[in-house]
Design a protein around this motif. Sequence first.
Motif, PDB file in Angstrom:
ATOM      1  N   UNK A  97     -23.311  26.397  -0.130  1.00 24.92           N
ATOM      2  CA  UNK A  97     -22.046  25.703  -0.401  1.00 24.92           C
ATOM      3  C   UNK A  97     -22.007  25.200  -1.843  1.00 24.92           C
ATOM      4  N   UNK A  98     -23.112  24.622  -2.318  1.00 22.08           N
ATOM      5  CA  UNK A  98     -23.169  24.118  -3.684  1.00 22.08           C
ATOM      6  C   UNK A  98     -22.961  25.251  -4.688  1.00 22.08           C
ATOM      7  N   UNK A  99     -23.630  26.372  -4.479  1.00 23.07           N
ATOM      8  CA  UNK A  99     -23.467  27.518  -5.377  1.00 23.07           C
ATOM      9  C   UNK A  99     -22.044  28.023  -5.390  1.00 23.07           C
ATOM     10  N   UNK A 100     -21.433  28.113  -4.228  1.00 25.11           N
ATOM     11  CA  UNK A 100     -20.063  28.604  -4.134  1.00 25.11           C
ATOM     12  C   UNK A 100     -19.079  27.605  -4.747  1.00 25.11           C
ATOM     13  N   UNK A 101     -19.315  26.317  -4.544  1.00 25.58           N
ATOM     14  CA  UNK A 101     -18.427  25.294  -5.116  1.00 25.58           C
ATOM     15  C   UNK A 101     -18.478  25.345  -6.639  1.00 25.58           C
ATOM     16  N   UNK A 102     -19.679  25.388  -7.219  1.00 23.82           N
ATOM     17  CA  UNK A 102     -19.807  25.455  -8.680  1.00 23.82           C
ATOM     18  C   UNK A 102     -19.151  26.738  -9.196  1.00 23.82           C
ATOM     19  N   UNK A 103     -19.425  27.839  -8.525  1.00 21.25           N
ATOM     20  CA  UNK A 103     -18.866  29.129  -8.897  1.00 21.25           C
ATOM     21  C   UNK A 103     -17.335  29.105  -8.833  1.00 21.25           C
ATOM     22  N   UNK A 104     -16.787  28.514  -7.794  1.00 25.66           N
ATOM     23  CA  UNK A 104     -15.336  28.456  -7.629  1.00 25.66           C
ATOM     24  C   UNK A 104     -14.678  27.593  -8.697  1.00 25.66           C
ATOM     25  N   UNK A 105     -15.314  26.501  -9.061  1.00 29.90           N
ATOM     26  CA  UNK A 105     -14.761  25.644 -10.119  1.00 29.90           C
ATOM     27  C   UNK A 105     -14.766  26.382 -11.450  1.00 29.90           C
ATOM     28  N   UNK A 106     -15.862  27.098 -11.740  1.00 30.82           N
ATOM     29  CA  UNK A 106     -15.944  27.849 -12.999  1.00 30.82           C
ATOM     30  C   UNK A 106     -14.869  28.937 -13.050  1.00 30.82           C
ATOM     31  N   UNK A 107     -14.681  29.652 -11.946  1.00 27.95           N
ATOM     32  CA  UNK A 107     -13.645  30.685 -11.902  1.00 27.95           C
ATOM     33  C   UNK A 107     -12.266  30.052 -12.072  1.00 27.95           C
ATOM     34  N   UNK A 108     -12.034  28.946 -11.387  1.00 26.49           N
ATOM     35  CA  UNK A 108     -10.758  28.248 -11.529  1.00 26.49           C
ATOM     36  C   UNK A 108     -10.511  27.771 -12.950  1.00 26.49           C
ATOM     37  N   UNK A 109     -11.564  27.267 -13.601  1.00 29.89           N
ATOM     38  CA  UNK A 109     -11.437  26.839 -14.994  1.00 29.89           C
ATOM     39  C   UNK A 109     -11.017  27.998 -15.892  1.00 29.89           C
ATOM     40  N   UNK A 110     -11.645  29.156 -15.692  1.00 27.85           N
ATOM     41  CA  UNK A 110     -11.306  30.287 -16.555  1.00 27.85           C
ATOM     42  C   UNK A 110      -9.889  30.784 -16.298  1.00 27.85           C
ATOM     43  N   UNK A 111      -9.437  30.754 -15.049  1.00 29.01           N
ATOM     44  CA  UNK A 111      -8.056  31.162 -14.767  1.00 29.01           C
ATOM     45  C   UNK A 111      -7.080  30.143 -15.351  1.00 29.01           C
ATOM     46  N   UNK A 112      -7.355  28.865 -15.164  1.00 27.89           N
ATOM     47  CA  UNK A 112      -6.444  27.827 -15.642  1.00 27.89           C
ATOM     48  C   UNK A 112      -6.393  27.707 -17.154  1.00 27.89           C
ATOM     49  N   UNK A 113      -7.498  27.985 -17.829  1.00 29.08           N
ATOM     50  CA  UNK A 113      -7.544  27.824 -19.286  1.00 29.08           C
ATOM     51  C   UNK A 113      -7.062  29.058 -20.028  1.00 29.08           C
ATOM     52  N   UNK A 114      -6.883  30.172 -19.342  1.00 31.25           N
ATOM     53  CA  UNK A 114      -6.470  31.409 -19.993  1.00 31.25           C
ATOM     54  C   UNK A 114      -4.971  31.397 -20.266  1.00 31.25           C
ATOM     55  N   UNK A 115      -4.605  31.761 -21.469  1.00 31.23           N
ATOM     56  CA  UNK A 115      -3.192  31.817 -21.848  1.00 31.23           C
ATOM     57  C   UNK A 115      -2.664  33.244 -21.881  1.00 31.23           C
ATOM     58  N   UNK A 116      -3.534  34.227 -21.808  1.00 35.22           N
ATOM     59  CA  UNK A 116      -3.136  35.628 -21.894  1.00 35.22           C
ATOM     60  C   UNK A 116      -2.717  36.126 -20.511  1.00 35.22           C
TER      61      UNK A 116
END
Length: 154
Positions: A6-25
């Motif tokens: 769960x911890x690995x998936x939570x960290x992974x999901x936050x990182x993926x969400x960050x990259x989607x949210x921060x992308x402007x392209x």
Amino acid sequence: MEQVLELGIVVHSIVIGLSVGATNNTCTIKGLVAALCFHQMFEGMGLGGCILQAEYGWVKKAVMAFFFAVTTPFGVALGMALSKTYKENSPDSLITVGLLNASSAGLLIYMALVDLLAADFMGKKMQRSIKLQLKSYAAVLLGAGGMSVMAKWA
């Protein structure tokens, strides 16, 4: 075991969400969203199976499912909020994203190989049948290959 997964998936999901949210392209976002939906679906099925098999009370199972469900949208919202100050190609951003990706990937690889696959492949039913072993190895290689193609495409 399930808490580490769960911890690995939570960290992974936050990182993926960050990259989607921060992308402007918009071209990048389309590929990320497609990969995210595909990836999260199978990740959720795997985690859901582990949570159901765990001998926890329903409250703990509900909390684990809740955290899986909200971490990616939280990461997207956080990425959108940070997108004004976030510089995608700055050294600090690249190092931070690299460290977060490496830590979550390491946790996920460890859980996949040591706890999930090893438990399945070392079971009595699997040890008795060469045919089942060959099918299982083929399925693992096919899944890894499919994810590699998806990663290359996205």
